[in-house]
Every structure is written in structure tokens, then in C-alpha cells.
Scaffold this motif. Structure first.
Motif, short mmCIF file in Angstrom:
data_model
loop_
_atom_site.label_atom_id
_atom_site.label_comp_id
_atom_site.label_asym_id
_atom_site.label_seq_id
_atom_site.Cartn_x
_atom_site.Cartn_y
_atom_site.Cartn_z
N SER A 95 11.41 9.85 9.80
CA SER A 95 12.07 8.56 9.71
C SER A 95 11.05 7.44 9.48
O SER A 95 11.23 6.60 8.61
N ILE A 96 9.99 7.46 10.24
CA ILE A 96 8.96 6.42 10.08
C ILE A 96 8.24 6.60 8.75
O ILE A 96 7.92 5.63 8.08
N GLU A 97 8.02 7.84 8.34
CA GLU A 97 7.38 8.10 7.05
C GLU A 97 8.26 7.58 5.91
O GLU A 97 7.78 6.94 4.98
N THR A 98 9.55 7.82 6.01
CA THR A 98 10.50 7.35 4.99
C THR A 98 10.46 5.83 4.89
O THR A 98 10.45 5.27 3.79
N LYS A 99 10.40 5.17 6.03
CA LYS A 99 10.34 3.70 6.03
C LYS A 99 9.02 3.21 5.44
O LYS A 99 9.00 2.23 4.69
N ALA A 100 7.94 3.88 5.76
CA ALA A 100 6.64 3.50 5.22
C ALA A 100 6.63 3.67 3.70
O ALA A 100 6.14 2.81 2.97
N ILE A 101 7.19 4.78 3.22
CA ILE A 101 7.25 5.01 1.78
C ILE A 101 8.11 3.95 1.10
O ILE A 101 7.74 3.43 0.04
N LYS A 102 9.21 3.59 1.73
CA LYS A 102 10.06 2.53 1.16
C LYS A 102 9.29 1.22 1.04
O LYS A 102 9.37 0.53 0.03
N LEU A 103 8.50 0.90 2.08
CA LEU A 103 7.70 -0.32 2.04
C LEU A 103 6.65 -0.25 0.93
O LEU A 103 6.45 -1.22 0.20
N LEU A 140 8.35 -0.80 -2.34
CA LEU A 140 8.71 -2.20 -2.53
C LEU A 140 7.51 -3.07 -2.87
O LEU A 140 7.57 -3.92 -3.76
N THR A 141 6.41 -2.85 -2.15
CA THR A 141 5.27 -3.75 -2.30
C THR A 141 4.28 -3.33 -3.37
O THR A 141 3.52 -4.16 -3.85
N SER A 142 4.26 -2.05 -3.72
CA SER A 142 3.25 -1.56 -4.65
C SER A 142 3.79 -0.80 -5.85
O SER A 142 3.04 -0.56 -6.79
N TYR A 168 2.16 8.30 -2.40
CA TYR A 168 2.92 7.49 -1.45
C TYR A 168 2.96 8.16 -0.08
O TYR A 168 2.86 7.49 0.95
N LYS A 169 3.12 9.48 -0.05
CA LYS A 169 3.14 10.20 1.23
C LYS A 169 1.80 10.06 1.95
O LYS A 169 1.75 9.85 3.16
N LYS A 170 0.72 10.16 1.20
CA LYS A 170 -0.61 10.01 1.80
C LYS A 170 -0.79 8.57 2.31
O LYS A 170 -1.33 8.35 3.40
N MET A 171 -0.36 7.61 1.51
CA MET A 171 -0.47 6.21 1.92
C MET A 171 0.42 5.92 3.13
O MET A 171 0.05 5.11 3.99
N ALA A 172 1.56 6.59 3.20
CA ALA A 172 2.48 6.39 4.33
C ALA A 172 1.80 6.72 5.65
O ALA A 172 2.06 6.08 6.67
N THR A 173 0.92 7.70 5.62
CA THR A 173 0.18 8.06 6.83
C THR A 173 -0.64 6.88 7.33
O THR A 173 -0.67 6.59 8.52
N VAL A 174 -1.26 6.17 6.42
CA VAL A 174 -2.06 5.00 6.79
C VAL A 174 -1.15 3.93 7.39
O VAL A 174 -1.48 3.31 8.41
N TYR A 175 0.01 3.71 6.78
CA TYR A 175 0.95 2.72 7.28
C TYR A 175 1.47 3.09 8.66
O TYR A 175 1.58 2.23 9.54
N THR A 176 1.80 4.37 8.86
CA THR A 176 2.35 4.78 10.15
C THR A 176 1.29 4.77 11.25
O THR A 176 1.63 4.74 12.43
N GLU A 177 0.03 4.79 10.87
CA GLU A 177 -1.05 4.64 11.86
C GLU A 177 -1.23 3.17 12.24
O GLU A 177 -1.76 2.86 13.30
N SER A 178 -0.79 2.27 11.37
CA SER A 178 -0.98 0.84 11.59
C SER A 178 0.25 0.11 12.11
O SER A 178 0.12 -0.94 12.74
N LEU A 213 10.64 -4.41 6.56
CA LEU A 213 11.66 -4.06 5.56
C LEU A 213 12.81 -5.06 5.59
O LEU A 213 13.38 -5.39 4.54
N ALA A 214 13.16 -5.54 6.78
CA ALA A 214 14.22 -6.54 6.90
C ALA A 214 13.82 -7.81 6.15
O ALA A 214 14.65 -8.44 5.48
N PHE A 215 12.55 -8.20 6.25
CA PHE A 215 12.07 -9.36 5.50
C PHE A 215 12.26 -9.15 4.00
O PHE A 215 12.73 -10.03 3.30
N TYR A 216 11.88 -7.97 3.52
CA TYR A 216 11.99 -7.71 2.09
C TYR A 216 13.43 -7.61 1.62
O TYR A 216 13.69 -7.60 0.42
#
Length: 134
Positions: A24-32, A35-37, A72-82, A92-95
Motif C-alpha cells: 500500500s505504501i509502495e503504491t502510494k510512493a509510486i503514484k507520487l 505525479l511529480t516525475s 519507479y519501484k526502486k525509487m519508491a523504496t527511497v520514498y518509503t524510507e523518508s 497526494l491529497a495536495f496533488y
């Protein structure tokens, strides 16, 4: 034996819950990331697509899309660590607001113009670099 089966069942449920939370968190990170990249990746890979002969472009685009998905999956790991899942929800609500949607829409143009400004600035720095490297 019943105790062992019960323990195995509890552990399995725990791992399943963790995997679902993780996904779930990975999916949200990928969505972000999308959206942003996503549009910026499209801009950056456009020259690569043009390098491929016309008759191979569609196949290349499919392979490139798969490669991008893995990126994106690899990048999602970085996002979920942060970010926590709650923080990703808020981002995501902001976007999903009008100003967030505008940010997504104008970011590629901002990036392009920023790169042009950065390249011009880099050229302007040449004399300064030469001054200190002689």
C-alpha cells in the motif's frame, strides 16, 4: 500440534498484513513519483526513443515502459524510507487540489526552462572557472 498450527497461522497473518501495508505504501510512493516525475522522465527519454529506428520504436517503448516501472519501484523504496504512509497520503491529497494539479501540469515546462537557464549559467561560469584553474 494445534499450538504449532496456530502459531504458523498467526505468523502468516502477520506477514500478510505487513506485505499488504508495504504494498500500500509502495503504491502510494509510486503514484507520487508518477505525479511529480513521470512527465519529466518522458521528456528525458524522448531523445532515446528518437535514436531507435522507426520500425523498432514501438517495441522499444514497451521495453522502456517496463524499465521505467522497475525504476519507479526502486525509487519508491527511497520514498518509503523518508515518508510514512500518512505523510504520503497528505502529499497526494495536495496533488489532488487545484494548485497541486497545476503544479503537476506546469512542472515539465518549469523543468525545461530551468535546464535552459542552468545550461546558460554553466556557460557563463566558464570564464570564472578558467580564472581559478590557471
Amino acid at each position: 500440534m494445534k499450538k504449532l498450527l496456530f502459531t504458523i497461522a498467526l505468523v502468516s497473518i502477520g506477514f500478510t498484513a505487513f506485505a499488504q501495508q508495504s504494498s500500500s505504501i509502495e503504491t502510494k510512493a509510486i503514484k507520487l513519483i508518477e505525479l511529480t516525475s513521470g512527465q519529466q522522465f518522458d521528456i528525458m527519454t524522448e531523445p532515446l526513443v528518437k535514436m531507435v529506428p522507426e520500425e523498432n520504436r514501438e517495441a522499444f517503448k514497451k521495453d522502456l515502459a517496463q524499465s521505467t516501472e522497475e525504476l519507479y519501484k526502486k525509487m519508491a523504496t527511497v520514498y518509503t524510507e523518508s515518508f510514512t504512509e500518512e505523510e504520503l497520503d497528505k502529499i497526494l491529497a495536495f496533488y489532488d487540489t487545484p494548485v497541486g494539479k497545476k503544479m503537476v501540469a506546469v512542472t515539465p515546462e518549469l523543468t525545461k526552462k530551468g535546464m535552459e537557464i542552468g545550461q546558460a549559467w554553466g556557460m557563463e561560469l566558464q570564464p570564472l572557472i578558467a580564472k581559478y584553474t590557471k
